[in-house]
Design an enzyme around this catalytic site. Structure first.
Site, PDB file in Angstrom:
ATOM      1  N   CYS A  19      10.103  -3.196  -4.288  1.00  0.00           N
ATOM      2  CA  CYS A  19       9.191  -3.133  -5.546  1.00  0.00           C
ATOM      3  C   CYS A  19      10.011  -2.491  -6.688  1.00  0.00           C
ATOM      4  CB  CYS A  19       7.672  -2.642  -5.311  1.00  0.00           C
ATOM      5  SG  CYS A  19       6.937  -3.488  -4.049  1.00  0.00           S
ATOM      6  N   CYS A  49       0.846   2.186  -8.387  1.00  0.00           N
ATOM      7  CA  CYS A  49       0.539   2.023  -7.219  1.00  0.00           C
ATOM      8  C   CYS A  49      -0.996   2.315  -6.703  1.00  0.00           C
ATOM      9  CB  CYS A  49       1.470   3.020  -6.212  1.00  0.00           C
ATOM     10  SG  CYS A  49       1.324   4.631  -6.606  1.00  0.00           S
TER      11      CYS A  49
HETATM   12  S1  SF4 Z   1       3.947   0.373  -0.908  1.00  0.00           S
HETATM   13 FE1  SF4 Z   1       3.528  -0.398  -2.956  1.00  0.00          FE
HETATM   14  S2  SF4 Z   1       5.395   0.128  -3.647  1.00  0.00           S
HETATM   15 FE2  SF4 Z   1       5.946   0.292  -1.503  1.00  0.00          FE
HETATM   16  S3  SF4 Z   1       6.553  -1.567  -0.642  1.00  0.00           S
HETATM   17 FE3  SF4 Z   1       4.464  -1.582  -0.564  1.00  0.00          FE
HETATM   18  S4  SF4 Z   1       3.697  -2.532  -2.506  1.00  0.00           S
HETATM   19 FE4  SF4 Z   1       5.765  -1.957  -2.719  1.00  0.00          FE
END
Ligand code: SF4
Length: 246
Positions: free
Chosen positions: A216, A239
């Site tokens: 991400c 997040c």
């Molecule tokens: S925890 Fe959040 S930032 Fe990390 S991979 Fe998953 S969606 Fe993406």
């Protein structure tokens, strides 16, 4: 406590019963180091610094260590981070003696894929962040009364009203959240890092001003916002760790 620069009035801002918005406004104008030292003096072992080892977070960690070398900190290892970030975390522990707790999600990457499908970060990033960041964050804050974080108002429009001190609900409890460098800009962050010769993530020199999970995060183009490379192409901008309500 190593550093005794704070006044008793400043410490009372972290103990008092007054309206938290007023207390936050009273902290404006004090140096971040004084604010952190006062918060740590007031809350001691029940204070903890959260860090993702971003540039701003390093400044807060350094000041917190100056105020109290044994200050508690934690880092959420989602399992999807860049190796450069975990290497940096190790350096801070080994070279700077950081008292760091690594917090893991309940589900490993394979277990998550088995339960939710192969690329939850693409199909439902909010759920992915809830599992890999928000829940571990709540666990890390169990027992804490002061959560210290490195949010800044100039990072993104979602953060432009960040107060220095606020009350937030985490895991059903209300605790104080301190953002001592809320008023700093990116230049101040980098001036601090270079002045104090802090180890930082080499990805920052490769076009990543903000570093999250590999799935991400992309580098930003010239003129883009600092956080434009996070969840690029999606409406998501946070997040969820810092969306806790007071
Ligand atoms: S925890 Fe959040 S930032 Fe990390 S991979 Fe998953 S969606 Fe993406």
């Amino acid at each position: 406590m190593k550093l005794k620069v704070m006044t008793s009035r400043l410490i009372e801002m972290f103990r008092g019963d007054g309206e938290v918005g007023e207390r936050s406004r009273a902290l404006e104008g004090h140096s971040a180091l004084e604010i952190i030292a006062a918060g740590l003096e007031a809350h001691r072992e029940r204070a903890v610094v959260s860090t993702a080892f971003g540039a701003a977070g390093l400044c807060v960690l350094d000041m917190a260590q100056k105020a109290w070398p044994e200050v508690r900190s934690y880092y959420i290892d989602t399992g999807f981070g860049f190796p450069e970030t975990s290497d940096l975390a190790e350096r801070w522990v080994k070279e700077r003696g950081l008292n760091l707790q690594k917090v893991l999600p309940v589900l490993g990457a394979k277990e998550q894929a088995a339960q939710y499908g192969d690329a939850l970060w693409a199909s439902d990033p909010d759920r992915c962040c809830a599992l890999r960041k928000v829940e571990p964050n709540e666990r890390a804050l169990v027992g804490a009364t002061l959560w210290i974080a490195a949010l800044r108002r100039d990072e993104a429009s979602t953060r432009k009203h960040t107060p220095i001190l606020s009350e937030v609900k985490v895991g059903g409890r209300t605790i104080l959240k301190l953002c001592p460098i809320a008023g700093w800009d990116q230049k101040e962050v980098w001036r601090y890092i270079h002045t104090h010769n802090l180890p930082y993530n080499p990805l920052h020199d490769r076009g990543y001003p903000s570093v999250g999970c590999t799935h991400c995060t992309r580098p930003v183009e010239a003129g883009e916002d600092e956080r434009a490379g996070r969840w690029s192409g999606k409406a998501k901008t946070e997040c969820g760790l810092h969306l806790t309500k007071g």
